[in-house]
Scaffold this active site. Structure first.
Site, PDB file in Angstrom:
ATOM      1  CE1 TYR A   1     -67.849 -34.895  23.762  1.00 34.99           C
ATOM      2  CE2 TYR A   1     -67.399 -36.229  25.707  1.00 34.99           C
ATOM      3  CZ  TYR A   1     -68.045 -36.059  24.493  1.00 34.99           C
ATOM      4  OH  TYR A   1     -68.889 -37.036  24.029  1.00 34.99           O
TER       5      TYR A   1
ATOM      6  CB  SER B   1     -71.007 -37.860  26.820  1.00 34.89           C
ATOM      7  OG  SER B   1     -69.885 -38.592  27.242  1.00 34.89           O
TER       8      SER B   1
HETATM    9  P1  NAD Z   1     -68.290 -37.654  14.853  1.00 33.73           P
HETATM   10  O1  NAD Z   1     -67.079 -36.793  14.953  1.00 33.73           O
HETATM   11  O2  NAD Z   1     -68.234 -38.858  14.010  1.00 33.73           O
HETATM   12  O3  NAD Z   1     -69.545 -36.776  14.395  1.00 33.73           O
HETATM   13  C1  NAD Z   1     -69.757 -35.445  14.769  1.00 33.73           C
HETATM   14  C2  NAD Z   1     -70.311 -34.709  13.565  1.00 33.73           C
HETATM   15  O4  NAD Z   1     -70.598 -33.362  13.937  1.00 33.73           O
HETATM   16  C3  NAD Z   1     -69.316 -34.644  12.389  1.00 33.73           C
HETATM   17  O5  NAD Z   1     -69.976 -34.992  11.192  1.00 33.73           O
HETATM   18  C4  NAD Z   1     -68.896 -33.186  12.365  1.00 33.73           C
HETATM   19  O6  NAD Z   1     -68.575 -32.711  11.073  1.00 33.73           O
HETATM   20  C5  NAD Z   1     -70.153 -32.510  12.893  1.00 33.73           C
HETATM   21  N1  NAD Z   1     -69.873 -31.185  13.429  1.00 33.73           N
HETATM   22  C6  NAD Z   1     -68.847 -30.813  14.237  1.00 33.73           C
HETATM   23  N2  NAD Z   1     -68.901 -29.492  14.489  1.00 33.73           N
HETATM   24  C7  NAD Z   1     -69.991 -29.028  13.813  1.00 33.73           C
HETATM   25  C8  NAD Z   1     -70.575 -27.750  13.667  1.00 33.73           C
HETATM   26  N3  NAD Z   1     -70.049 -26.672  14.266  1.00 33.73           N
HETATM   27  N4  NAD Z   1     -71.686 -27.644  12.908  1.00 33.73           N
HETATM   28  C9  NAD Z   1     -72.226 -28.716  12.294  1.00 33.73           C
HETATM   29  N5  NAD Z   1     -71.714 -29.946  12.390  1.00 33.73           N
HETATM   30  C10 NAD Z   1     -70.611 -30.101  13.143  1.00 33.73           C
HETATM   31  O7  NAD Z   1     -68.652 -38.011  16.350  1.00 33.73           O
HETATM   32  P2  NAD Z   1     -69.760 -38.969  16.978  1.00 33.73           P
HETATM   33  O8  NAD Z   1     -69.055 -39.827  17.932  1.00 33.73           O
HETATM   34  O9  NAD Z   1     -70.608 -39.587  15.943  1.00 33.73           O
HETATM   35  O10 NAD Z   1     -70.542 -37.905  17.848  1.00 33.73           O
HETATM   36  C11 NAD Z   1     -71.918 -37.609  17.753  1.00 33.73           C
HETATM   37  C12 NAD Z   1     -72.367 -37.066  19.107  1.00 33.73           C
HETATM   38  O11 NAD Z   1     -72.330 -38.137  20.055  1.00 33.73           O
HETATM   39  C13 NAD Z   1     -71.451 -35.974  19.678  1.00 33.73           C
HETATM   40  O12 NAD Z   1     -72.216 -35.040  20.391  1.00 33.73           O
HETATM   41  C14 NAD Z   1     -70.577 -36.741  20.653  1.00 33.73           C
HETATM   42  O13 NAD Z   1     -70.074 -35.917  21.669  1.00 33.73           O
HETATM   43  C15 NAD Z   1     -71.601 -37.722  21.196  1.00 33.73           C
HETATM   44  N6  NAD Z   1     -71.020 -38.884  21.865  1.00 33.73           N
HETATM   45  C16 NAD Z   1     -70.198 -39.732  21.205  1.00 33.73           C
HETATM   46  C17 NAD Z   1     -69.692 -40.826  21.892  1.00 33.73           C
HETATM   47  C18 NAD Z   1     -68.788 -41.815  21.223  1.00 33.73           C
HETATM   48  O14 NAD Z   1     -68.291 -42.703  21.921  1.00 33.73           O
HETATM   49  N7  NAD Z   1     -68.553 -41.724  19.926  1.00 33.73           N
HETATM   50  C19 NAD Z   1     -70.021 -41.031  23.227  1.00 33.73           C
HETATM   51  C20 NAD Z   1     -70.855 -40.144  23.865  1.00 33.73           C
HETATM   52  C21 NAD Z   1     -71.364 -39.071  23.177  1.00 33.73           C
END
Ligand code: NAD
Length: 273
Positions: A167, A154
């Protein structure tokens, strides 16, 4: 001369943890469109099964397995089921992760009374939720002679973002771990297995919805501040991560390892001046 698509994922078996999430769901679709077979690992069975049904209706191949990325036994069981069904695993995308509400510091909270337990939980999910799946699936990937792991970092790992310390420390640790593990794996397996990271900027999803939008859907002041500091002046669209992901999973990036690819509309390179 015959045309060869170096970005093809044809017949590659690729595991996506958190494939039920907003970004994870787009990763799953990008892999299927590039020809890959996807194994969606996640907690939300209903959502996972619906994704599989849709992929199959469109002629793709996918399965869903309910797995907690912090539970090694569940991961081992999943690996056995995948290798029994498909005979191999070529790729792994560690997309399970995100913020943990208890680990977020509110603007009026005492900075000397951080919620350590909440922050540990956020670090555990993001860092160990990446390392443990790599430990379990890594040997199968190395065995194909062409394995590729993609971790999800991130912009929080590069610049101090207010409020989300646990985080961001988890993501900063992923950056270091990606470099370290790339070298240690290469020392043992040469180019049979690679590991890289994608560092997305800001995309609206479940794990950040409360930080970025008000209950009526309007943007919070934090969201406005992010957009002001993003040279492209907008949030990312999840499908804009597809190119970097498919490149890193495909043979087009065969000589790339230990790298961290930013997809952030210029957020991290902007000095703000
Ligand atoms: P999201 O919450 O939509 O998706 C995360 C998924 O991970 C969910 O389906 C959740 O059920 C699953 N999850 C959580 N804990 C879990 C566990 N213990 N075991 C199995 N599954 C689990 O979030 P997102 O934004 O799509 O995030 C995806 C990745 O991208 C994450 O690592 C997040 O930190 C990273 N990210 C997101 C952004 C953003 O702006 N959305 C930016 C940078 C990084």
């Amino acid at each position: 001369m015959t045309k060869k698509n170096i970005f093809s994922l044809d017949n590659k078996v690729i595991v996506v943890t958190g494939g039920t999430g907003v970004l994870g769901g787009h990763f799953v679709n990008a892999i299927v469109q590039a020809g890959g077979i996807v194994i969606i690992l996640g907690l939300n069975e209903e959502r996972g099964n619906a994704q599989v049904e849709e992929i199959k209706l469109n002629g793709g191949e996918a399965i869903f397995l309910k797995v907690n990325v912090l539970d090694e036994l569940q991961l081992v069981d999943a690996k056995e089921r995948i290798t029994q069904k498909y005979g191999k695993i070529d790729g792994l995308v560690n997309a399970a992760g995100g913020n943990v509400p208890e680990g977020i510091l509110n603007p009026d909270d005492d900075v000397f009374n951080l919620n350590i337990e909440g922050m540990k939980e956020a670090m555990e999910l993001n860092l160990w939720g990446t390392i443990i799946p790599n430990q379990v699936f890594g040997p199968a990937l190395a065995k194909t002679g062409n394995g590729s792991i993609v971790n999800i970092s991130s912009v929080g790992s590069k610049r101090a973002l207010t409020r989300v310390l646990g985080y961001s420390m988890g993501k900063a640790s992923i950056d270091y771990y990606t470099k370290w593990f790339a070298v240690e794996m290469a020392n043992r397996y040469q180019d049979s297995i690679r590991i890289n990271a994608i560092a997305p900027g800001f995309f609206l999803s479940e794990q950040n919805r409360n930080l970025l939008t008000n209950p009526d859907g309007s943007y919070t002041s934090r969201a406005d501040s992010i957009i002001r500091q993003t040279p492209f002046k907008r949030f990312g669209k999840p499908e804009e991560l597809a190119g970097a992901l498919v490149w890193l999973l495909s043979d087009a990036s065969k000589f790339v390892t230990g790298m961290d690819i930013g997809v952030d509309g210029g957020f991290t390179i902007n000095s703000g001046v």
